[in-house]
Every structure is written in structure tokens, then in C-alpha cells.
Scaffold this motif. Structure first.
Motif, PDB file in Angstrom:
ATOM      1  N   GLN A  57     -70.331  55.162  98.528  1.00 52.27           N
ATOM      2  CA  GLN A  57     -69.883  55.027  99.912  1.00 52.27           C
ATOM      3  C   GLN A  57     -71.073  54.810 100.832  1.00 52.27           C
ATOM      4  O   GLN A  57     -72.180  55.282 100.566  1.00 52.27           O
ATOM      5  N   THR A  58     -70.810  54.067 101.894  1.00 53.04           N
ATOM      6  CA  THR A  58     -71.795  53.876 102.948  1.00 53.04           C
ATOM      7  C   THR A  58     -71.181  54.381 104.239  1.00 53.04           C
ATOM      8  O   THR A  58     -70.042  54.039 104.569  1.00 53.04           O
ATOM      9  N   THR A  59     -71.909  55.210 104.957  1.00 51.41           N
ATOM     10  CA  THR A  59     -71.414  55.747 106.220  1.00 51.41           C
ATOM     11  C   THR A  59     -72.426  55.464 107.327  1.00 51.41           C
ATOM     12  O   THR A  59     -73.616  55.285 107.071  1.00 51.41           O
ATOM     13  N   TYR A  60     -71.913  55.437 108.548  1.00 46.47           N
ATOM     14  CA  TYR A  60     -72.777  55.242 109.709  1.00 46.47           C
ATOM     15  C   TYR A  60     -72.499  56.358 110.700  1.00 46.47           C
ATOM     16  O   TYR A  60     -71.347  56.588 111.098  1.00 46.47           O
ATOM     17  N   ASP A  61     -73.546  57.052 111.098  1.00 42.26           N
ATOM     18  CA  ASP A  61     -73.446  58.146 112.062  1.00 42.26           C
ATOM     19  C   ASP A  61     -74.255  57.772 113.297  1.00 42.26           C
ATOM     20  O   ASP A  61     -75.474  57.925 113.315  1.00 42.26           O
ATOM     21  N   PRO A  62     -73.592  57.238 114.341  1.00 45.81           N
ATOM     22  CA  PRO A  62     -74.336  56.827 115.545  1.00 45.81           C
ATOM     23  C   PRO A  62     -74.812  58.034 116.344  1.00 45.81           C
ATOM     24  O   PRO A  62     -74.069  58.980 116.576  1.00 45.81           O
ATOM     25  N   GLN A  63     -76.066  57.993 116.740  1.00 40.98           N
ATOM     26  CA  GLN A  63     -76.648  59.027 117.592  1.00 40.98           C
ATOM     27  C   GLN A  63     -77.535  58.328 118.625  1.00 40.98           C
ATOM     28  O   GLN A  63     -78.762  58.323 118.498  1.00 40.98           O
ATOM     29  N   PRO A  64     -76.921  57.712 119.621  1.00 36.90           N
ATOM     30  CA  PRO A  64     -77.672  56.871 120.565  1.00 36.90           C
ATOM     31  C   PRO A  64     -78.774  57.585 121.327  1.00 36.90           C
ATOM     32  O   PRO A  64     -79.711  56.940 121.803  1.00 36.90           O
ATOM     33  N   ASP A  65     -78.699  58.900 121.439  1.00 33.94           N
ATOM     34  CA  ASP A  65     -79.726  59.637 122.185  1.00 33.94           C
ATOM     35  C   ASP A  65     -80.911  60.040 121.320  1.00 33.94           C
ATOM     36  O   ASP A  65     -81.915  60.535 121.825  1.00 33.94           O
ATOM     37  N   GLU A  66     -80.793  59.853 120.002  1.00 35.42           N
ATOM     38  CA  GLU A  66     -81.870  60.211 119.100  1.00 35.42           C
ATOM     39  C   GLU A  66     -82.839  59.045 118.930  1.00 35.42           C
ATOM     40  O   GLU A  66     -82.519  57.899 119.227  1.00 35.42           O
ATOM     41  N   ARG A  67     -84.020  59.341 118.426  1.00 39.00           N
ATOM     42  CA  ARG A  67     -85.059  58.331 118.274  1.00 39.00           C
ATOM     43  C   ARG A  67     -84.633  57.170 117.369  1.00 39.00           C
ATOM     44  O   ARG A  67     -84.853  56.017 117.667  1.00 39.00           O
ATOM     45  N   GLY A  68     -84.010  57.494 116.223  1.00 38.20           N
ATOM     46  CA  GLY A  68     -83.591  56.458 115.282  1.00 38.20           C
ATOM     47  C   GLY A  68     -82.239  55.858 115.585  1.00 38.20           C
ATOM     48  O   GLY A  68     -81.752  55.006 114.841  1.00 38.20           O
ATOM     49  N   LYS A  69     -81.587  56.329 116.660  1.00 37.18           N
ATOM     50  CA  LYS A  69     -80.288  55.816 117.127  1.00 37.18           C
ATOM     51  C   LYS A  69     -79.148  56.058 116.148  1.00 37.18           C
ATOM     52  O   LYS A  69     -78.074  55.472 116.269  1.00 37.18           O
ATOM     53  N   GLY A  70     -79.360  56.916 115.150  1.00 35.34           N
ATOM     54  CA  GLY A  70     -78.311  57.201 114.184  1.00 35.34           C
ATOM     55  C   GLY A  70     -78.787  56.954 112.766  1.00 35.34           C
ATOM     56  O   GLY A  70     -79.963  56.661 112.534  1.00 35.34           O
ATOM     57  N   THR A  71     -77.860  57.063 111.836  1.00 36.35           N
ATOM     58  CA  THR A  71     -78.219  56.957 110.426  1.00 36.35           C
ATOM     59  C   THR A  71     -77.172  56.204 109.622  1.00 36.35           C
ATOM     60  O   THR A  71     -75.976  56.449 109.758  1.00 36.35           O
ATOM     61  N   TRP A  72     -77.661  55.284 108.784  1.00 35.34           N
ATOM     62  CA  TRP A  72     -76.851  54.674 107.728  1.00 35.34           C
ATOM     63  C   TRP A  72     -77.144  55.453 106.459  1.00 35.34           C
ATOM     64  O   TRP A  72     -78.301  55.706 106.133  1.00 35.34           O
ATOM     65  N   THR A  73     -76.112  55.818 105.701  1.00 36.47           N
ATOM     66  CA  THR A  73     -76.305  56.568 104.459  1.00 36.47           C
ATOM     67  C   THR A  73     -75.506  55.935 103.326  1.00 36.47           C
ATOM     68  O   THR A  73     -74.309  55.673 103.479  1.00 36.47           O
ATOM     69  N   ILE A  74     -76.181  55.685 102.211  1.00 36.21           N
ATOM     70  CA  ILE A  74     -75.513  55.258 100.984  1.00 36.21           C
ATOM     71  C   ILE A  74     -75.533  56.450 100.042  1.00 36.21           C
ATOM     72  O   ILE A  74     -76.593  57.011  99.773  1.00 36.21           O
ATOM     73  N   SER A  75     -74.359  56.837  99.543  1.00 43.28           N
ATOM     74  CA  SER A  75     -74.275  57.964  98.611  1.00 43.28           C
ATOM     75  C   SER A  75     -73.626  57.497  97.313  1.00 43.28           C
ATOM     76  O   SER A  75     -72.677  56.715  97.330  1.00 43.28           O
ATOM     77  N   ALA A  76     -74.140  58.002  96.200  1.00 37.49           N
ATOM     78  CA  ALA A  76     -73.579  57.681  94.888  1.00 37.49           C
ATOM     79  C   ALA A  76     -73.184  58.982  94.196  1.00 37.49           C
ATOM     80  O   ALA A  76     -73.960  59.937  94.157  1.00 37.49           O
ATOM     81  N   HIS A  77     -71.964  59.026  93.663  1.00 40.22           N
ATOM     82  CA  HIS A  77     -71.413  60.225  93.039  1.00 40.22           C
ATOM     83  C   HIS A  77     -71.002  59.904  91.603  1.00 40.22           C
ATOM     84  O   HIS A  77     -70.256  58.954  91.371  1.00 40.22           O
TER      85      HIS A  77
ATOM     86  N   ASP B  77     -74.874  51.889  82.714  1.00 39.58           N
ATOM     87  CA  ASP B  77     -74.603  52.744  83.870  1.00 39.58           C
ATOM     88  C   ASP B  77     -75.861  52.804  84.724  1.00 39.58           C
ATOM     89  O   ASP B  77     -76.435  53.857  84.944  1.00 39.58           O
ATOM     90  N   ARG B  78     -76.283  51.628  85.196  1.00 39.78           N
ATOM     91  CA  ARG B  78     -77.556  51.536  85.906  1.00 39.78           C
ATOM     92  C   ARG B  78     -77.525  52.213  87.268  1.00 39.78           C
ATOM     93  O   ARG B  78     -78.564  52.470  87.860  1.00 39.78           O
ATOM     94  N   LEU B  79     -76.343  52.524  87.777  1.00 42.48           N
ATOM     95  CA  LEU B  79     -76.266  53.264  89.032  1.00 42.48           C
ATOM     96  C   LEU B  79     -76.832  54.678  88.873  1.00 42.48           C
ATOM     97  O   LEU B  79     -77.278  55.282  89.840  1.00 42.48           O
ATOM     98  N   PHE B  80     -76.805  55.180  87.635  1.00 42.47           N
ATOM     99  CA  PHE B  80     -77.270  56.541  87.400  1.00 42.47           C
ATOM    100  C   PHE B  80     -78.304  56.644  86.284  1.00 42.47           C
ATOM    101  O   PHE B  80     -78.900  57.703  86.104  1.00 42.47           O
ATOM    102  N   GLN B  81     -78.515  55.563  85.543  1.00 41.61           N
ATOM    103  CA  GLN B  81     -79.492  55.583  84.461  1.00 41.61           C
ATOM    104  C   GLN B  81     -80.323  54.306  84.483  1.00 41.61           C
ATOM    105  O   GLN B  81     -80.452  53.611  83.482  1.00 41.61           O
ATOM    106  N   ASP B  82     -80.869  54.006  85.628  1.00 42.73           N
ATOM    107  CA  ASP B  82     -81.675  52.794  85.782  1.00 42.73           C
ATOM    108  C   ASP B  82     -83.034  52.991  85.122  1.00 42.73           C
ATOM    109  O   ASP B  82     -83.694  54.010  85.343  1.00 42.73           O
ATOM    110  N   GLU B  83     -83.448  52.049  84.303  1.00 40.51           N
ATOM    111  CA  GLU B  83     -84.715  52.168  83.595  1.00 40.51           C
ATOM    112  C   GLU B  83     -85.807  51.276  84.186  1.00 40.51           C
ATOM    113  O   GLU B  83     -86.847  51.072  83.563  1.00 40.51           O
ATOM    114  N   THR B  84     -85.594  50.765  85.377  1.00 39.33           N
ATOM    115  CA  THR B  84     -86.600  49.934  86.028  1.00 39.33           C
ATOM    116  C   THR B  84     -87.831  50.781  86.356  1.00 39.33           C
ATOM    117  O   THR B  84     -87.718  51.867  86.928  1.00 39.33           O
TER     118      THR B  84
END
Length: 203
Positions: free
Chosen positions: A4-24, A66-73
Motif C-alpha cells: 500500500q501507498t499512503t499520503y499524509d498531508p501536513q502543510p505546516d510541517e517542513r516536508g509538507k507531509g509524507t508518502w509511505t510505501i508499506s509491504a506486508h 518473492d523478490r518483494l521480501f527476498q531480494d538478492e540484489t
């Protein structure tokens, strides 16, 4: 349901919010790995990471990998291109190595030891380290393939469209300017390459 990818806007903060990619590994459980981007991170970087993420996901669906969880790069796949562009390299005894742009307006730090640490395995930033315009963090367990896609995008020399107001004042001296040309019928004009040496995109 594992990505999942989520966006948390925080316009008053320095980075203006956060994009987050999570893998489960299992849906609705704690994430196995996570990537976070400040909202001020150039959109091209987010695009290229998500493009590679989709490729990994589709590859896993149609194979027994299963390179999302066992990437050998290997980690050097992510940082070797930085060195070829003239970035400096410093290694510390605390298990970190840092790569900086020649002009000092960006960097990538790799924590190659202490995998149990809560600090990110990879951290990148644009601007001065003490006051970055944006930052990205990759937790331990994040496929190195995604980090490599990020660093490849970071040093790409493909011209970008930017309004002056979108370029931080303290980074403008490092810009290479490519003149736009009107589209002609038949072939698409190509902007001339920036003068050498090029340390990366002016982001």
C-alpha cells in the motif's frame, strides 16, 4: 493487500507531509519493510520507485520468486552509479557509508551494519544535509532493487520541467538549463545534454 501507498498531508510541517510505501508478508499485519518520502520529494523519484515496485510485484505474481521480501540484489547496485557520477564516498566505523554530490547539495547514506536498528538502512536527501529540502528513507528489508531504481532516477540527466518558484533558491546555482524547442511534425526534438561533468539531476 500486501502493498500500500499512503499520503499524509501536513502543510505546516517542513516536508509538507509524507508518502509511505508499506509491504506486508500477510495482509493487515505490521509492515515487513517501509519507504517514506517527504511530500517535497521530486515526483520523478516517487514515480520511478513505484514503477519498479509494480514490476517486482508482477514478476512475483507470475513466478515462484518473492523478490518483494527476498531480494538478492547487492547493495553496490544502488550506490555504484553514484560513484561513476563523481559522488564522494566516506565510510565510518559505525557501520555507515555516505555518498555526497560534488556540489554538496544532496546525499545518500547506507547503513550496511546493525540490521536490527530502527534507523533506516538507506537515507537520501536533497539540499544541504543540515537543512534538506526533501528526504527519503528505506527501512531494513526494503528490496535493494527499489533503492537502485531510486538512485538511478536521482542521477538521471533527462531534462525536467520546473517553474522557478519550484526550485529552492540555494540550489539554483547548480542547475543546468536546457532550452525547450517547439514540436515539429515528424520527429520529436531532443534537448542537448548538459555540459560534463554531470553529478545528477538538478532536483
Amino acid at each position: 493487500m500486501r502493498l500500500q501507498t499512503t499520503y499524509d498531508p501536513q502543510p505546516d510541517e517542513r516536508g509538507k507531509g509524507t508518502w509511505t510505501i508499506s509491504a506486508h508478508r500477510v495482509p493487515f499485519t505490521e509492515p515487513t519493510w517501509r519507504i517514506t518520502f517527504d511530500a517535497t520529494t521530486p515526483v520523478e523519484l516517487l514515480h520511478d520507485v513505484h514503477t519498479e515496485l509494480l514490476d517486482l510485484y508482477l514478476e512475483d505474481r507470475h513466478s515462484d520468486q518473492d523478490r518483494l521480501f527476498q531480494d538478492e540484489t547487492a547493495p553496490h547496485e544502488a550506490y555504484a552509479p553514484l560513484l561513476t557520477r563523481g559522488w564522494s564516498h566516506a565510510v565510518k566505523t559505525d557501520g555507515t557509508q555516505t555518498f555526497l554530490t560534488p556540489e554538496g547539495l544532496g546525499g545518500v547514506r547506507h547503513r550496511y551494519a546493525n540490521s536490527g536498528s530502527t534507523r533506516p538502512a538507506w537515507r537520501a536527501w536533497g539540499g544541504y544535509p543540515s537543512e534538506p529540502h526533501w528526504a527519503a528513507r528505506f527501512s531494513f528489508g526494503t528490496p535493494t532493487t527499489l533503492v537502485a531504481a531510486f538512485t538511478a532516477s536521482l542521477i538521471s540527466t533527462v531534462p525536467l520541467h520546473r517553474a522557478v518558484k519550484d526550485v529552492p533558491v540555494h540550489t539554483r546555482r547548480a542547475l543546468y538549463v536546457a532550452t525547450t524547442t517547439a514540436k515539429q511534425s515528424g520527429s520529436t526534438p531532443v534537448a542537448p545534454p548538459p555540459p560534463a561533468p554531470v553529478s545528477g539531476r538538478s532536483r
